[in-house]
Design an enzyme around this catalytic site. Structure first.
Site, short mmCIF file in Angstrom:
data_model
loop_
_atom_site.label_atom_id
_atom_site.label_comp_id
_atom_site.label_asym_id
_atom_site.label_seq_id
_atom_site.Cartn_x
_atom_site.Cartn_y
_atom_site.Cartn_z
N HIS A 225 33.66 59.01 9.06
CA HIS A 225 34.41 59.36 7.81
C HIS A 225 34.74 58.24 7.08
O HIS A 225 33.85 57.30 6.86
CB HIS A 225 35.30 60.35 7.93
CG HIS A 225 36.06 61.26 7.04
ND1 HIS A 225 35.41 61.33 5.75
CD2 HIS A 225 37.14 62.04 6.72
CE1 HIS A 225 36.00 62.05 4.81
NE2 HIS A 225 37.08 62.38 5.50
N HIS A 265 24.74 61.95 5.60
CA HIS A 265 26.10 62.77 4.87
C HIS A 265 25.85 64.27 5.45
O HIS A 265 24.64 64.87 5.52
CB HIS A 265 26.08 62.59 3.27
CG HIS A 265 27.23 63.06 2.99
ND1 HIS A 265 27.61 64.23 2.70
CD2 HIS A 265 28.49 62.18 2.52
CE1 HIS A 265 29.15 64.51 1.98
NE2 HIS A 265 29.35 63.21 2.20
N ASP A 316 30.22 55.29 1.05
CA ASP A 316 30.84 54.15 1.65
C ASP A 316 29.93 52.84 1.48
O ASP A 316 30.23 51.79 1.82
CB ASP A 316 31.14 54.47 3.25
CG ASP A 316 32.36 55.35 3.16
OD1 ASP A 316 33.33 55.23 2.43
OD2 ASP A 316 32.39 56.22 4.43
C1 LIG Z 1 33.30 59.23 3.18
C2 LIG Z 1 32.28 59.83 4.24
O1 LIG Z 1 32.89 60.26 5.11
S1 LIG Z 1 30.64 59.64 4.14
C3 LIG Z 1 30.20 59.27 5.80
C4 LIG Z 1 30.44 58.28 6.16
N1 LIG Z 1 30.04 57.82 7.76
C5 LIG Z 1 29.02 57.19 8.08
O2 LIG Z 1 28.49 56.26 7.15
C6 LIG Z 1 28.82 56.94 9.31
C7 LIG Z 1 27.22 56.98 9.67
N2 LIG Z 1 26.86 58.40 9.29
C8 LIG Z 1 26.70 59.49 10.34
O3 LIG Z 1 27.33 59.22 11.25
C9 LIG Z 1 26.55 60.68 9.86
O4 LIG Z 1 25.22 60.84 8.99
C10 LIG Z 1 27.41 61.69 9.48
C11 LIG Z 1 28.53 61.84 10.57
C12 LIG Z 1 28.10 61.36 8.07
C13 LIG Z 1 26.83 62.99 8.93
O5 LIG Z 1 26.28 63.56 10.15
P1 LIG Z 1 25.58 64.98 10.59
O6 LIG Z 1 25.68 65.69 9.23
O7 LIG Z 1 26.49 65.43 11.60
O8 LIG Z 1 24.18 64.54 10.70
P2 LIG Z 1 23.51 64.27 12.22
O9 LIG Z 1 24.60 63.67 13.16
O10 LIG Z 1 23.32 65.84 12.68
O11 LIG Z 1 22.33 63.43 12.09
C14 LIG Z 1 20.98 64.09 11.64
C15 LIG Z 1 20.00 62.89 12.33
O12 LIG Z 1 20.08 61.63 11.37
C16 LIG Z 1 20.38 60.68 12.23
N3 LIG Z 1 21.57 59.77 11.50
C17 LIG Z 1 22.55 60.40 10.50
N4 LIG Z 1 23.16 59.45 10.25
C18 LIG Z 1 22.51 58.25 10.59
C19 LIG Z 1 22.89 56.80 10.49
N5 LIG Z 1 23.86 56.55 9.65
N6 LIG Z 1 22.26 55.78 11.01
C20 LIG Z 1 21.30 56.32 11.83
N7 LIG Z 1 21.05 57.70 12.14
C21 LIG Z 1 21.56 58.68 11.49
C22 LIG Z 1 21.04 61.15 13.50
O13 LIG Z 1 20.90 60.46 14.53
C23 LIG Z 1 20.32 62.33 13.66
O14 LIG Z 1 19.15 62.20 14.13
P3 LIG Z 1 18.58 63.14 15.60
O15 LIG Z 1 18.37 64.27 14.77
O16 LIG Z 1 17.08 62.43 15.80
O17 LIG Z 1 19.50 63.07 16.42
O1 LIG Z 2 32.40 65.09 2.24
C1 LIG Z 2 32.38 64.50 3.18
O2 LIG Z 2 32.12 65.29 4.41
C2 LIG Z 2 32.51 63.05 3.38
C3 LIG Z 2 32.60 62.43 1.92
O3 LIG Z 2 31.67 61.93 1.38
C4 LIG Z 2 33.98 62.25 1.43
O4 LIG Z 2 34.93 62.57 1.94
O5 LIG Z 2 34.02 61.77 0.45
#
Ligand SMILES: CC(=O)SCCNC(=O)CCNC(=O)[C@H](O)C(C)(C)COP(=O)(O)OP(=O)(O)OC[C@H]1O[C@@H](n2cnc3c(N)ncnc32)[C@H](O)[C@@H]1OP(=O)(O)O
Ligand SMILES: O=C([O-])CC(=O)C(=O)O
EC number: 2.3.3.16
Length: 379
Positions: A225, A265, A316
């Site tokens: 997050h 996301h 981010d």
């Molecule tokens: C303000 C915020 O909170 S915005 C989010 C900030 N967080 C990040 O940037 C951390 C990196 N991102 C992630 O971990 C994810 O994209 C999340 C947690 C934000 C969203 O995850 P989810 O909706 O649960 O997607 P999920 O985990 O199902 O991912 C789907 C696929 O994309 C891949 N994937 C998703 N994000 C990434 C990433 N950043 N890098 C590499 N692979 C990724 C996963 O490995 C998965 O692949 P698979 O199906 O082969 O296993």
């Molecule tokens: O909406 C989300 O899951 C994460 C995000 O982009 C935020 O909190 O701004």
């Protein structure tokens, strides 16, 4: 009860809200009817707070009054400064320090234990206190840990400019103040993201606003997050230090099965609209400094991950190089996110209190049911 399991509550509707709308396919974000692009360009963070908390944009008199009330709450009690000094002395992480300091703030608010936790007028007072003091505690903590003295707030500065002043001890120029204000606007609300949901769960038990915000800070801290913004910059610095091509570096990380911070996301299937705006800011700051390194490295990674994994940047990704080029220490990026998102957390808590229902989902039990309890010597 439906037996369908929705891990991570993905796609589950749990409430109605008038606060923010996200179209994940179109890459659209709206706060109470206004597009994020218009708000980023034309609204101050104070205006956005008013919009989120009151439901309409303020006229100029309302905005002046609201901004002055907020500014009047910026100063910190001596007891809070003592806690901040102690946390800095213990080398607490900035996000944990903000979490503890928000919690400690309630001790200095005579309304903290107000009997009716749902009272809107009392809650709006708490909202102003918490939101005004969060940047102050962060700046105080950040100064103490590098051995500097507390810089008292200035009421005649904007919310954004005052934070930079309290952090750096000098008033920011217009570019820095406007960039930071825009970043605060962009991060203020985002539907039922994890930290907002955490605040809602806490308030749904009829716990108070300080508790809800403290829960939310803890939830925002994680690397999936809000913690991702600092990790993006750590990655860019690692790439720079490695002298590797950014694409090769990221390729290796993906081959190791790692996630690349700042991409992907739960709701957006396309580029986050906030990443577009922050990308432009990062580019402009690079141009002004005559050093496009961080922006160009970010663009190369964005193109590669888009082609290779079909993933787009989230908020981010470009906030990292934007803050870096503003001279903000990397481990303050996530607490800065909290300093903005507190406005959204509080708006959702106010909505929750207005029509409260205890939030309490269920798990499908997969454990044993008919074990015979063994005596201590039989185990
Ligand atoms: C303000 C915020 O909170 S915005 C989010 C900030 N967080 C990040 O940037 C951390 C990196 N991102 C992630 O971990 C994810 O994209 C999340 C947690 C934000 C969203 O995850 P989810 O909706 O649960 O997607 P999920 O985990 O199902 O991912 C789907 C696929 O994309 C891949 N994937 C998703 N994000 C990434 C990433 N950043 N890098 C590499 N692979 C990724 C996963 O490995 C998965 O692949 P698979 O199906 O082969 O296993
Ligand atoms: O909406 C989300 O899951 C994460 C995000 O982009 C935020 O909190 O701004």
């Amino acid at each position: 009860m439906s037996g369908e399991l929705k891990r991570g509550l993905e796609g589950v509707l749990v409430t109605e809200s008038e606060l923010s709308f996200i179209d994940g396919d179109a890459g659209q974000l709206i706060y109470r009817g206004y597009s994020i692009e218009d708000l980023a360009r034309d609204a101050s963070y104070e205006e956005v707070l008013y919009l989120l908390w009151h439901g309409n944009l303020p006229n100029s008199e309302e905005l002046d009054d609201f901004a002055s009330e907020l500014a009047a709450h910026r100063s910190l009690d001596d007891g809070i400064l003592d806690v901040a000094r102690e946390l800095a002395a213990q080398d607490e992480s900035p996000m944990a320090a903000v979490r503890s300091l928000v919690s400690a703030m309630s001790a200095y608010d005579e309304n903290a234990d107000f009997e009716d936790v749902t009272d809107r007028e009392v809650n709006l007072e708490k909202a102003k206190r918490i939101t005004a003091k969060m940047p102050s505690v962060l700046a105080a903590y950040a100064r103490f840990r590098r051995g500097d003295d507390y810089v008292a707030p200035k009421e005649d500065l904007s919310h954004a400019a005052n934070f930079l002043y309290m952090l750096n001890g000098e008033e920011p120029n217009d570019v820095l103040a406007e960039t930071f204000d825009m970043a605060l606007v962009l991060h203020a609300d985002h539907g039922l993201n994890a930290s907002t949901f955490s605040a809602m769960v806490t308030s749904s038990t009829l716990s108070d606003m300080y508790s809800a915000v403290t829960s939310a800070v803890g939830t925002l801290a994680g690397s999936l997050h809000g913690g991702a913004n600092a990790n993006v910059m750590r990655m860019l610095k690692d790439i720079d230090d490695s002298d590797m091509d950014p694409v090769e570096w990221v390729e290796d990380a993906l081959d190791r099965g790692e996630r690349v911070a700042g991409f992907g996301h739960r709701v957006y299937n396309v580029k986050d609209p906030r990443a577009k705006i922050l990308g432009e800011k990062s580019e402009a700051l690079g141009e002004a400094a005559g050093d496009m390194k961080w922006y160009e490295m970010s663009v190369a990674i964005e193109e590669y991950i888009g082609e290779e994994k079909g993933l787009a940047p989230n908020v981010d990704f470009y906030s990292a190089s934007t803050y870096y080029q503003m001279g903000i220490p990397i481990d303050l990026y996530t607490p800065i996110f909290a300093v903005s998102r507190v406005g959204g957390w509080i708006a959702h808590v106010l909505e929750q209190y207005e029509d409260n229902r205890l939030i309490r989902p269920r798990a499908r039990y997969t454990g044993d049911k008919d074990l015979t309890f063994p005596g201590i010597d039989e185990r």
